[in-house]
Design an enzyme around this catalytic site. Structure first.
Site, PDB file in Angstrom:
ATOM      1  N   TYR A   1       0.827  -1.204   0.000  1.00 44.66           N
ATOM      2  CA  TYR A   1       0.000   0.000   0.000  1.00 44.66           C
ATOM      3  C   TYR A   1       0.858   1.250   0.000  1.00 44.66           C
ATOM      4  CZ  TYR A   1       1.023   0.916   4.951  1.00 44.66           C
ATOM      5  OH  TYR A   1       1.645   1.215   6.128  1.00 44.66           O
TER       6      TYR A   1
ATOM      7  N   LYS B   1       6.529  -1.710   1.948  1.00 44.23           N
ATOM      8  CA  LYS B   1       5.304  -1.193   2.574  1.00 44.23           C
ATOM      9  C   LYS B   1       4.192  -2.205   2.333  1.00 44.23           C
ATOM     10  CE  LYS B   1       3.514   3.389   3.681  1.00 44.23           C
ATOM     11  NZ  LYS B   1       4.097   3.556   5.028  1.00 44.23           N
TER      12      LYS B   1
ATOM     13  N   GLU C   1      12.457   2.481  14.084  1.00 41.04           N
ATOM     14  CA  GLU C   1      11.503   3.494  13.618  1.00 41.04           C
ATOM     15  C   GLU C   1      10.230   3.401  14.438  1.00 41.04           C
ATOM     16  OE1 GLU C   1       9.900   2.876   9.653  1.00 41.04           O
ATOM     17  OE2 GLU C   1       9.993   0.700   9.887  1.00 41.04           O
TER      18      GLU C   1
ATOM     19  N   LEU D   1      11.300   1.384   7.010  1.00 43.21           N
ATOM     20  CA  LEU D   1      10.644   1.815   5.775  1.00 43.21           C
ATOM     21  C   LEU D   1      11.301   3.130   5.360  1.00 43.21           C
ATOM     22  CD1 LEU D   1       8.085   3.477   4.351  1.00 43.21           C
ATOM     23  CD2 LEU D   1       8.391   1.062   3.840  1.00 43.21           C
TER      24      LEU D   1
END
Ligand SMILES: *Cc1c(COP(=O)(O)O)cnc(C)c1O
Length: 282
Positions: A33, A147, A179, A203
């Site tokens: 996505y 992702k 993260e 990411l």
């Protein structure tokens, strides 16, 4: 007027946007996505988002018959149909619907695409005053650079944050900060911005790239180096960033004030630079 959802080439009413029970996104989280921000009728950094989208698809061997241009065209039309001036567009692709089996289905099974929009303004109050964050062990898989729809680790981390009245969970693998549950993380110490290097553990955020560009333009040292939880706790300033939260100050970590407890000067400089990039995108 009801919102339209983009479903496999068609704009359908929200309540009619149904997908098959055996879609692999539903059964396995087998898909990818993107989430793209819209400021004043303009898609922000849309090219970068769809470059990453195509990369995610390719890393998972999802055979997408799309280009950056064809994808941009679709989400632009959807934003127009739904009259989104300010907000965002979510788009996902799954490997398709097929009888449940872990192995990939045959080539006749086509990827399924869905997109929806949301209208809302910028999170100005939080950008001004900052948010709370907590630290949590990073239990995700080793391809966090994709992702993907497989977000259980992220979901559990975010829920941990909610449980402790925080807006974001900052994850760490052992001592190393990776993260946020849905954001990239920066520790600022003695005027230097530190953030985890882009590899399979995080990411590669588009907002992160914009922040890096702003830092370079403003001659703020930007170091893509790993750092520890202890280092983060000693930081003068902390930021988390994403498409939806932009350059978000963290003023409390695990219940303790970050730096002097106020949003710091480097954060303000990066916020200003980021806003300039939004302006320039029009
Ligand atoms: C999407 C996402 C980000 C932020 O990326 P942006 O492109 O800046 O929105 C950071 N971490 C994770 C885990 C994400 O899913």
């Amino acid at each position: 007027m009801t919102n339209k959802v983009f479903l496999n080439g068609q704009f359908v009413d929200e309540q009619d946007a149904n997908v098959p029970y055996n879609d692999r996104g539903y059964n396995f989280g087998d898909g990818i996505y993107e989430y793209i921000r819209i400021y004043d009728n303009t898609l922000f950094t849309v090219k970068e988002h769809f470059e990453r989208f195509l990369r995610s698809a390719s890393e998972l061997n999802i055979d997408l018959d799309e280009t950056i241009e064809s994808l941009t065209d679709k989400v632009k039309k959807l934003a127009e149909v739904n009259n989104v001036e300010n907000g965002g567009v979510y788009i996902q692709v799954t490997r398709g619907a097929a009888p449940r089996d872990h192995a990939f289905p045959g080539p006749d099974v086509k990827p399924q695409m869905m997109a929806f929009t949301r209208s809302y303004g910028r999170p100005v109050e939080k950008l001004e005053n900052g948010i709370n964050a907590v630290t949590v062990e990073d239990i995700r898989w080793l391809r966090c650079d994709i992702k993907s729809l497989n977000l259980l680790g992220n979901v559990l981390a975010k829920e941990y944050a909610v449980k402790y009245n925080a807006d974001e969970a900052i994850q760490h693998r052992g001592e190393t900060v990776t993260e946020g549950a849905s954001s990239n993380v920066y520790a600022i110490k003695d005027g230097v911005v530190y953030t985890h290097p882009t590899n399979n553990y995080i990411l590669n955020g588009i907002t992160r790239r914009v922040i890096k560009a702003v830092a370079e333009e403003q001659e703020i040292p930007f170091k893509e180096e790993t750092f520890t939880v202890d280092f983060l706790k000693q930081a003068d300033e902390i930021i988390v960033s994403s498409t939806s939260v932009e350059v978000m100050p963290v003023i409390k970590l695990d219940g303790e004030a970050v730096g002097n407890g106020e949003v710091g000067p480097i954060t303000r400089q990066l916020q200003k630079g980021f806003e300039q990039k939004i302006e320039e995108s029009h």
